[in-house]
Scaffold this active site. Structure first.
Site, PDB file in Angstrom:
ATOM      1  N   LYS A 117      20.208  48.619  56.197  1.00  0.00           N
ATOM      2  CA  LYS A 117      18.997  47.837  55.542  1.00  0.00           C
ATOM      3  C   LYS A 117      17.968  48.470  56.421  1.00  0.00           C
ATOM      4  O   LYS A 117      16.809  48.169  56.053  1.00  0.00           O
ATOM      5  CB  LYS A 117      19.253  46.606  55.279  1.00  0.00           C
ATOM      6  CG  LYS A 117      20.441  46.132  54.459  1.00  0.00           C
ATOM      7  CD  LYS A 117      20.208  44.620  54.109  1.00  0.00           C
ATOM      8  CE  LYS A 117      21.130  44.573  52.776  1.00  0.00           C
ATOM      9  NZ  LYS A 117      21.399  43.077  52.514  1.00  0.00           N
ATOM     10  N   LYS A 232      26.332  53.112  47.926  1.00  0.00           N
ATOM     11  CA  LYS A 232      26.680  51.926  47.182  1.00  0.00           C
ATOM     12  C   LYS A 232      25.689  51.502  46.103  1.00  0.00           C
ATOM     13  O   LYS A 232      24.545  51.376  46.539  1.00  0.00           O
ATOM     14  CB  LYS A 232      26.965  51.015  48.143  1.00  0.00           C
ATOM     15  CG  LYS A 232      27.786  49.613  47.846  1.00  0.00           C
ATOM     16  CD  LYS A 232      27.769  48.709  49.079  1.00  0.00           C
ATOM     17  CE  LYS A 232      26.479  47.940  49.405  1.00  0.00           C
ATOM     18  NZ  LYS A 232      26.576  46.539  48.661  1.00  0.00           N
ATOM     19  N   LYS A 235      21.653  45.833  45.113  1.00  0.00           N
ATOM     20  CA  LYS A 235      20.444  44.907  44.496  1.00  0.00           C
ATOM     21  C   LYS A 235      19.183  45.202  44.964  1.00  0.00           C
ATOM     22  O   LYS A 235      18.270  45.279  44.353  1.00  0.00           O
ATOM     23  CB  LYS A 235      20.822  43.295  44.889  1.00  0.00           C
ATOM     24  CG  LYS A 235      21.906  42.643  44.525  1.00  0.00           C
ATOM     25  CD  LYS A 235      21.582  41.209  44.847  1.00  0.00           C
ATOM     26  CE  LYS A 235      22.758  40.342  45.149  1.00  0.00           C
ATOM     27  NZ  LYS A 235      23.268  40.702  46.546  1.00  0.00           N
TER      28      LYS A 235
HETATM   29  N1  AQP Z   1      28.434  48.232  44.721  1.00  0.00           N
HETATM   30  C1  AQP Z   1      29.394  47.249  45.043  1.00  0.00           C
HETATM   31  N2  AQP Z   1      30.644  47.332  44.533  1.00  0.00           N
HETATM   32  C2  AQP Z   1      31.601  46.345  44.753  1.00  0.00           C
HETATM   33  N3  AQP Z   1      31.249  45.225  45.467  1.00  0.00           N
HETATM   34  C3  AQP Z   1      29.843  45.090  45.903  1.00  0.00           C
HETATM   35  N4  AQP Z   1      29.500  43.956  46.366  1.00  0.00           N
HETATM   36  C4  AQP Z   1      28.284  44.347  46.628  1.00  0.00           C
HETATM   37  N5  AQP Z   1      28.012  45.378  46.188  1.00  0.00           N
HETATM   38  C5  AQP Z   1      29.013  46.256  45.711  1.00  0.00           C
HETATM   39  C6  AQP Z   1      30.120  42.811  46.790  1.00  0.00           C
HETATM   40  O1  AQP Z   1      29.463  41.702  46.105  1.00  0.00           O
HETATM   41  C7  AQP Z   1      29.444  40.495  46.898  1.00  0.00           C
HETATM   42  C8  AQP Z   1      28.154  39.915  46.816  1.00  0.00           C
HETATM   43  O2  AQP Z   1      27.251  40.885  47.664  1.00  0.00           O
HETATM   44  P1  AQP Z   1      25.971  40.221  48.474  1.00  0.00           P
HETATM   45  O3  AQP Z   1      24.988  39.443  47.601  1.00  0.00           O
HETATM   46  O4  AQP Z   1      26.763  39.464  49.554  1.00  0.00           O
HETATM   47  O5  AQP Z   1      25.242  41.236  49.115  1.00  0.00           O
HETATM   48  P2  AQP Z   1      25.761  42.804  49.365  1.00  0.00           P
HETATM   49  O6  AQP Z   1      27.129  43.005  49.880  1.00  0.00           O
HETATM   50  O7  AQP Z   1      24.812  43.138  50.666  1.00  0.00           O
HETATM   51  O8  AQP Z   1      25.484  43.524  48.043  1.00  0.00           O
HETATM   52  P3  AQP Z   1      24.232  44.443  47.587  1.00  0.00           P
HETATM   53  O9  AQP Z   1      24.239  44.135  46.169  1.00  0.00           O
HETATM   54  O10 AQP Z   1      24.055  45.519  48.080  1.00  0.00           O
HETATM   55  O11 AQP Z   1      22.993  43.223  47.855  1.00  0.00           O
HETATM   56  P4  AQP Z   1      21.721  43.588  48.862  1.00  0.00           P
HETATM   57  O12 AQP Z   1      21.197  44.672  48.493  1.00  0.00           O
HETATM   58  O13 AQP Z   1      21.007  42.294  48.810  1.00  0.00           O
HETATM   59  O14 AQP Z   1      22.186  43.901  50.236  1.00  0.00           O
HETATM   60  C9  AQP Z   1      29.911  40.787  48.109  1.00  0.00           C
HETATM   61  O15 AQP Z   1      31.375  40.511  47.900  1.00  0.00           O
HETATM   62  C10 AQP Z   1      29.988  42.230  48.234  1.00  0.00           C
HETATM   63  O16 AQP Z   1      30.822  42.942  48.810  1.00  0.00           O
END
Ligand code: AQP
Length: 364
Positions: A117, A232, A235
């Site tokens: 990040k 990956k 969001k």
């Molecule tokens: N690309 C992905 N494939 C499978 N699982 C995913 N998760 C996130 N991205 C993928 C899983 O979704 C759950 C919620 O995620 P989070 O909100 O805790 O944040 P994150 O893991 O950091 O996911 P993002 O979408 O990438 O959000 P941002 O950009 O805000 O950091 C978790 O169980 C995660 O593993």
């Protein structure tokens, strides 16, 4: 209400940090729904995690409700599972602070998420690890390697909260005597840290915490970005074309699939190393249609990527249409009531653990 007696507990959270995408759905939320009957489930909208990177207050307020609404639209039943907002239960912040005194800087320095990040590259951190560069000890005027400079500059702009994120996540999990944590594979490292902190605390102060196990799906644990399948789906990625958002119109989502990066070959085959784009689309199709990958490879043998992408786009359209129909029927006022009720059910469980922790460390 379904009886919860003797059921092992699950905890997992989703950040209201942006528009949820099919990665969040296929990697995590789909597991939550499937596990509801077998486990005593606690699902959390982790707003305190979301603020570790800048958030617009009005959008954050909206997204907290949206995430809970996604849970409900996906099929999480608030009569079976607790759904609540993290900041409504103050024990999360309290235990997090206490665990900060157990965690070490070296534990957190190993975590890759804050580096991702902060834009610190894998190469920079590997180089630093090899060189064991002591940035803070360098005498004035010393030549500091470029990777060390990059690391230092980027790391100094990261909030302390983002660096400390895994400790708050450990607190979330440990407060509920959690036995299983269903997540996507990007969270594996954080669950491992949770286990280490729990063991360290138990060793130092006597048994308080259960040691949780992680639960990651064999397929879908890491859905990749459409525009760059080596990364990956996320969001917070800048490009909207990198992800299928759960509220994208089905037509818009179909266009994103048609534009997805693939390779110059024309064989539809699962091969993550050489065909990451096609493998990602195969995974998405398989999870949404219920067809297995082999069946899909056979179905598209001898056909080009165009036909295959159209089929994936069609599956995505069918999924989004059905999902959004459920989402649109949910009233925000009902969501607020469910979150309030969830916090009331979560709080006594969390407080009980926190109380035990305070007794052990001598601050009760
Ligand atoms: N690309 C992905 N494939 C499978 N699982 C995913 N998760 C996130 N991205 C993928 C899983 O979704 C759950 C919620 O995620 P989070 O909100 O805790 O944040 P994150 O893991 O950091 O996911 P993002 O979408 O990438 O959000 P941002 O950009 O805000 O950091 C978790 O169980 C995660 O593993």
């Amino acid at each position: 209400m379904v009886s919860k007696i003797n059921k092992p507990r699950i905890f997992s959270g989703v950040q209201p940090s942006g528009n949820l995408h099919i990665g969040n759905y296929l990697g995590a939320i789909i597991q939550f729904v499937a596990l509801q009957d077998e486990y005593d489930c606690v699902f959390c909208v982790v707003d305190l995690h979301a603020i570790t990177v800048p958030q617009d207050p009005d959008s954050l307020r909206k997204r907290i409700i949206e995430v809970a609404r996604f849970f409900l639209a996906a099929g999480i039943d608030p009569a079976k599972s607790i759904i609540f907002q993290q900041s409504d239960v103050s024990a999360h912040a309290e235990l997090s602070w206490i665990l900060n005194t157990v965690a070490r800087m070296s534990d957190l320095n190993k975590m890759t998420q804050f580096k991702d990040k902060a834009g610190i590259s894998e190469d920079d951190s590997k180089f630093l690890e090899r060189m064991k560069v002591k940035i803070f000890d360098s005498p004035p005027g010393a030549t500091i390697p470029k990777a060390a400079k990059n690391f230092y500059e980027k790391a100094s702009n990261v909030s302390v909260g983002l660096f400390d994120y895994p400790v708050l996540m450990a607190a979330d999990i440990l407060l509920y005597d959690t036995e299983v944590v269903p997540v996507g594979d990007d969270q594996l490292q954080h669950v491992e840290l949770t286990r280490d902190l729990a063991k360290r605390f138990n060793h130092q102060f006597g048994e308080v915490f259960k040691i949780p196990e992680v639960k990651i799906l064999k397929s879908g644990a890491r859905i990749m970005a459409l525009d760059d399948p080596t990364k990956k789906m996320s969001k917070s990625a800048e490009s909207e074309n990198s992800r299928i958002e759960l509220l994208d119109s089905p037509e818009k989502a179909a266009k994103k699939i048609m534009r997805a990066t693939t390779d110059s070959d024309s064989i539809v085959k699962l091969d993550y190393k050489n065909k990451p784009g096609i493998s990602n689309l195969l995974t998405i199709h398989s999870l949404l249609s219920g067809k297995d990958i082999k069946e899909l490879e056979n179905e598209f043998a001898g056909k080009g990527y165009g036909d295959f992408k159209k089929a994936v786009a069609e599956e995505v359209k069918i999924f989004l249409t059905a999902f959004q129909a459920k989402y649109n029927k949910i009233d925000d006022n009902d969501v607020r009531r469910i979150l309030e009720d969830g916090a009331k059910r979560a709080e006594p469980i969390a407080k009980k653990t926190l109380q035990k922790v305070k007794e052990r460390i001598g601050i009760n």
